[in-house]
Design a protein around this motif. Sequence first.
Motif, PDB file in Angstrom:
ATOM      1  N   ALA A 184       0.630  -1.015  -0.075  1.00  0.00           N
ATOM      2  CA  ALA A 184       0.587  -0.132   0.166  1.00  0.00           C
ATOM      3  C   ALA A 184       1.020   1.000  -0.409  1.00  0.00           C
ATOM      4  N   ARG A 185       0.642   2.406  -1.184  1.00  0.00           N
ATOM      5  CA  ARG A 185       1.362   2.866  -1.038  1.00  0.00           C
ATOM      6  C   ARG A 185       0.627   4.933  -0.156  1.00  0.00           C
ATOM      7  N   PHE A 186       1.310   5.136   0.258  1.00  0.00           N
ATOM      8  CA  PHE A 186       0.581   6.079   1.754  1.00  0.00           C
ATOM      9  C   PHE A 186       0.686   7.012  -0.182  1.00  0.00           C
ATOM     10  N   PRO A 187      -0.653   8.134  -0.324  1.00  0.00           N
ATOM     11  CA  PRO A 187      -0.644   9.196  -1.375  1.00  0.00           C
ATOM     12  C   PRO A 187       0.255  10.809  -0.391  1.00  0.00           C
ATOM     13  N   HIS A 188       0.466  10.721   0.556  1.00  0.00           N
ATOM     14  CA  HIS A 188       0.369  11.550   0.795  1.00  0.00           C
ATOM     15  C   HIS A 188       2.363  11.826   1.679  1.00  0.00           C
ATOM     16  N   ALA A 189       3.003  12.924   2.236  1.00  0.00           N
ATOM     17  CA  ALA A 189       3.923  13.251   2.967  1.00  0.00           C
ATOM     18  C   ALA A 189       3.313  12.985   4.253  1.00  0.00           C
ATOM     19  N   LEU A 190       4.146  12.579   5.081  1.00  0.00           N
ATOM     20  CA  LEU A 190       3.871  12.438   6.811  1.00  0.00           C
ATOM     21  C   LEU A 190       5.307  13.671   7.096  1.00  0.00           C
ATOM     22  N   LEU A 191       4.485  14.736   7.577  1.00  0.00           N
ATOM     23  CA  LEU A 191       5.237  16.111   7.926  1.00  0.00           C
ATOM     24  C   LEU A 191       5.184  15.493   9.992  1.00  0.00           C
ATOM     25  N   GLU A 192       6.333  15.798  10.445  1.00  0.00           N
ATOM     26  CA  GLU A 192       6.371  15.218  12.225  1.00  0.00           C
ATOM     27  C   GLU A 192       6.703  16.774  12.835  1.00  0.00           C
ATOM     28  N   ILE A 193       6.656  16.935  13.635  1.00  0.00           N
ATOM     29  CA  ILE A 193       7.424  18.830  14.548  1.00  0.00           C
ATOM     30  C   ILE A 193       6.973  18.089  15.971  1.00  0.00           C
ATOM     31  N   LYS A 194       8.074  18.033  16.492  1.00  0.00           N
ATOM     32  CA  LYS A 194       8.320  18.234  17.473  1.00  0.00           C
ATOM     33  C   LYS A 194       8.891  19.657  18.515  1.00  0.00           C
ATOM     34  N   LEU A 195       8.596  19.323  19.976  1.00  0.00           N
ATOM     35  CA  LEU A 195       8.699  20.980  20.328  1.00  0.00           C
ATOM     36  C   LEU A 195       8.705  20.548  21.796  1.00  0.00           C
ATOM     37  N   ARG A 196      10.342  21.374  22.143  1.00  0.00           N
ATOM     38  CA  ARG A 196      10.592  20.960  23.492  1.00  0.00           C
ATOM     39  C   ARG A 196      10.940  22.433  24.004  1.00  0.00           C
ATOM     40  N   GLY A 197      10.059  22.707  24.646  1.00  0.00           N
ATOM     41  CA  GLY A 197      10.206  24.369  26.170  1.00  0.00           C
ATOM     42  C   GLY A 197       8.894  25.239  25.678  1.00  0.00           C
ATOM     43  N   SER A 198       9.130  26.124  26.020  1.00  0.00           N
ATOM     44  CA  SER A 198       8.438  27.482  25.708  1.00  0.00           C
ATOM     45  C   SER A 198       8.725  28.580  24.662  1.00  0.00           C
ATOM     46  N   THR A 199       9.947  27.767  24.533  1.00  0.00           N
ATOM     47  CA  THR A 199      10.870  28.956  23.039  1.00  0.00           C
ATOM     48  C   THR A 199       9.659  28.301  22.004  1.00  0.00           C
ATOM     49  N   ALA A 200      10.245  27.003  21.610  1.00  0.00           N
ATOM     50  CA  ALA A 200      10.240  26.193  20.803  1.00  0.00           C
ATOM     51  C   ALA A 200       8.229  26.187  20.715  1.00  0.00           C
ATOM     52  N   HIS A 201       8.036  26.155  21.606  1.00  0.00           N
ATOM     53  CA  HIS A 201       6.111  26.367  21.332  1.00  0.00           C
ATOM     54  C   HIS A 201       5.923  27.430  20.907  1.00  0.00           C
ATOM     55  N   ASN A 202       6.626  28.848  21.647  1.00  0.00           N
ATOM     56  CA  ASN A 202       6.067  29.970  20.364  1.00  0.00           C
ATOM     57  C   ASN A 202       6.344  30.453  19.260  1.00  0.00           C
ATOM     58  N   ALA A 203       7.275  29.420  18.918  1.00  0.00           N
ATOM     59  CA  ALA A 203       7.457  30.090  17.800  1.00  0.00           C
ATOM     60  C   ALA A 203       6.642  30.530  16.407  1.00  0.00           C
ATOM     61  N   GLU A 204       6.388  31.803  16.365  1.00  0.00           N
ATOM     62  CA  GLU A 204       5.714  32.234  15.418  1.00  0.00           C
ATOM     63  C   GLU A 204       5.389  31.468  13.679  1.00  0.00           C
ATOM     64  N   TRP A 205       6.680  30.920  13.645  1.00  0.00           N
ATOM     65  CA  TRP A 205       7.138  30.374  12.083  1.00  0.00           C
ATOM     66  C   TRP A 205       6.533  29.159  12.231  1.00  0.00           C
ATOM     67  N   ILE A 206       6.667  28.461  13.651  1.00  0.00           N
ATOM     68  CA  ILE A 206       6.104  27.143  13.666  1.00  0.00           C
ATOM     69  C   ILE A 206       4.829  27.323  13.557  1.00  0.00           C
ATOM     70  N   LYS A 207       3.738  27.828  14.425  1.00  0.00           N
ATOM     71  CA  LYS A 207       2.474  28.352  14.049  1.00  0.00           C
ATOM     72  C   LYS A 207       1.966  28.865  13.028  1.00  0.00           C
ATOM     73  N   ASP A 208       2.587  29.202  12.337  1.00  0.00           N
ATOM     74  CA  ASP A 208       2.107  29.901  11.067  1.00  0.00           C
ATOM     75  C   ASP A 208       2.031  28.596   9.907  1.00  0.00           C
ATOM     76  N   LEU A 209       3.081  27.789   9.786  1.00  0.00           N
ATOM     77  CA  LEU A 209       3.278  26.500   9.319  1.00  0.00           C
ATOM     78  C   LEU A 209       2.229  25.502   9.635  1.00  0.00           C
ATOM     79  N   MET A 210       2.129  25.087  10.891  1.00  0.00           N
ATOM     80  CA  MET A 210       1.066  24.253  11.750  1.00  0.00           C
ATOM     81  C   MET A 210      -0.601  24.569  11.162  1.00  0.00           C
ATOM     82  N   VAL A 211      -0.679  25.737  10.669  1.00  0.00           N
ATOM     83  CA  VAL A 211      -2.440  26.312  10.720  1.00  0.00           C
ATOM     84  C   VAL A 211      -2.348  26.490   8.856  1.00  0.00           C
ATOM     85  N   SER A 212      -1.214  26.326   8.593  1.00  0.00           N
ATOM     86  CA  SER A 212      -1.550  26.665   6.934  1.00  0.00           C
ATOM     87  C   SER A 212      -2.010  26.138   5.960  1.00  0.00           C
TER      88      SER A 212
END
Length: 794
Positions: A442-470
């Motif tokens: 079975a060939r999966f039709p999409h790519a898989l993106l996994e984002i791992k964040l640790r710490g408040s600085t990483a969770h509050n990165a604006e470019w990460i938030k913009d990517l996750m809701v884009s």
Amino acid sequence: MRFGKTLRNSIYPPWSGNYIDYHRLKALLREHDVTGDGSDSETTPWTEQDEEAFVEELINVQLDKVNAFQMETLQQLRERTSACETRLRPLTTTADDETPAIVNGEEKKTVASGVLEELDSITREVTELEKYSRINFTGFLKAAKKHDRKRGTRYRVKPLLQVRLSQLPFNSEDYSPLVRRLSVMYSFAREILSQGVVEIKDPAESRFGQGAYSSFKFWVHADNVLEVKTYILRQLPVLIYNPGTSKDLTTVPDDPTITSLYFDNPQFDLYTQKVARAPEAGSLRLRWTGNLQDKPAIFLEKKVVTDDDRSREVKVQLKQKHVKEFLDGEYRFDKKVHRMENMGNGESEHAESFKKDVEELQSFIKEHNLQPMLRANYTRMAFQIPGDDRIRISLDTNLALIREDSLEELRPCREANEWHRGDIDDANMEYPFSRIRTGEIARFPHALLEIKLRGSTAHNAEWIKDLMVSHLVKEAPRFSKFVHGVAQLFEDYVNSFPFWLGELESDIRRDPETAFHEEQERLAKRAEEEMAVGSFLGGKSPAARPLVGSPVHKFTDVESSSRGRQSPQVAHAQPSQRPSAPEVAPRPERDEPIQEVEEGEQAEQPVTLKRLAALFPSFPLSRANRADEAALPPGVREPGTWIKDSGPVRVETKVWLANQRTFIKWLHISILLSSLSLGLYNAAGKDNDVARALSIVYTCFAIFAAAWGWYMHEKRARLIRQRSGRDLDNTFGPIVVCIGLAVALVLNFAFKYNSTVERIRERDSLANPPTLNSTGFANQAHPWQLVNQGGQAL
């Protein structure tokens, strides 16, 4: 949407004259002819000359034009990339004296800053070039399909087009090597610019190797993979698995191919526990990188999800020759354990821990009767800053899930006495594994993106938030390659399936504007709900702590409220003053109150306003006070002109139609009330003053409803044209109409009740005439009754 409109919307303006001329091809095809064989007298028959003209335009003119432009543009991008490498090379150490050719720090930063701007331009054009190739390739196939459907009785052009396309690389060009070169230069230029800059961070936050991660998983459509790559590499470098060649900017190793071999028993107990999210659900896999013939390191990993939704991992490294013996429980690392115990220096404790891991893995295999069931093969591109693992991103493409079981004795996928499929590993099969039998892959039709964040600085990165809701990604929480593979390849063996299977066949691509509006509505609704919850906690909003329940954002309530209402607006700040992470600044203390209030009122009014705002979120009072909740961070000022107001007015059709639909509803109410009042007035007699008065009241309400609807329609239309940030709702009109009608109905009931009581009393008095008492007078008699009975009584 027709392809012609899609093509027009996809054109990159600087390249507008180099796209396929789809309109000319349709004109040559004479698309609007009824038939092409001359059977209709109003159409011209399709001749050999017409066919030759169409094929010449499609194959030789348009295809050559698109291919030539694609090759020329790609060559220019490569040359510009080489020029950037040339500009960066003086900043590196030379081979002779290990001293940079440019020593001045300011000059180095100037060069690096200029290169970064050029890299941004190259990255943007690489993304546009990939879109250009894809939309033109689709255009050629559409034109050929349209031709064969209309003229296919005698002429077919699609086979000829496919042969021609196979000879031209414009749609099969691999941009990954260029992307990796850009990533290396991005990383080097950012390192130059960051020299001498002191990073301010939380002292309690570890920089590497400590703390728990928050994981977020997404699907990425194949059309958006390159754009996601270029977006991420502007912030993070590509993690190179073979650092030996990293000094050479022109040679970067390819993305590694990873193979994971998942275990389960014939009853698929591990799969069932994982789908049901059972406590202490575990999984087991063998993982290696590259081909087995290259003798890579093989890791056996057991992962257990605990009750608090955290994971615990047990892992050992094996050699290929010992894998089968270890799975059978015959190999226990005795030599390695003995060597560790004899070394001393604390190694004895490590030896005991290692022995426990080995025993746990082997007992887990024996207890559950585990055997290899599923193979997952994929290509991974990882992004991470070296030495800083607070943000780790992986993008898996070309995912193939292959059966690895021996459940069917007559036709096993794997030999029962082997731990892997020899037909795949011995032949070094690669994606798309065309020689695997149907039903085993079975060939999966999409790519898989996994984002791992640790710490408040990483969770509050604006470019990460913009990517996750884009619009580039689709959220896929709790997605598992193991679960997905078993659900697709072993559906006859299992009785439960993951929730995401229903979305697999749908198109996950979204329009950017639609995705933005959906995110705004979600954030606004979430902010209102959290304000309501906070009001019932005695004024203590849950905004005091990060929101860990959401799979997308992790910021406070005040931040979510401000982002939900002002995300298209960007506050202007100097680069040196912009904070590294968005944090809510404390509200400044006021030296003097705005107005004087009494002592008792001062304690009650804020709580009352908060509870009103929580219970009635749409009431104007709550909306008016909500704008002042979020304070801007230090160094950020309120902009004079919002970005959303800088361009031409663009209003979606549904917004205008919603305003008109509301106005029509008010007219509907007005017509109903006026019809009711007219019917009531005509049915009332001359003596029924109550009904006539109520009909006049209903008429007034009908006039008010029509006037209010027209007023709000014009007001909202004006606010939409002005792109105002004010709220479009207003509860005054509906409240007036509802309360007025309720009062009128209550009064109508009261008057009608009193009238009925009076009639009953009169009827009772006539049916029971009064009698004379001992004094000779009638009991409660009317005057005319006294006159009629007076003579007889006297």
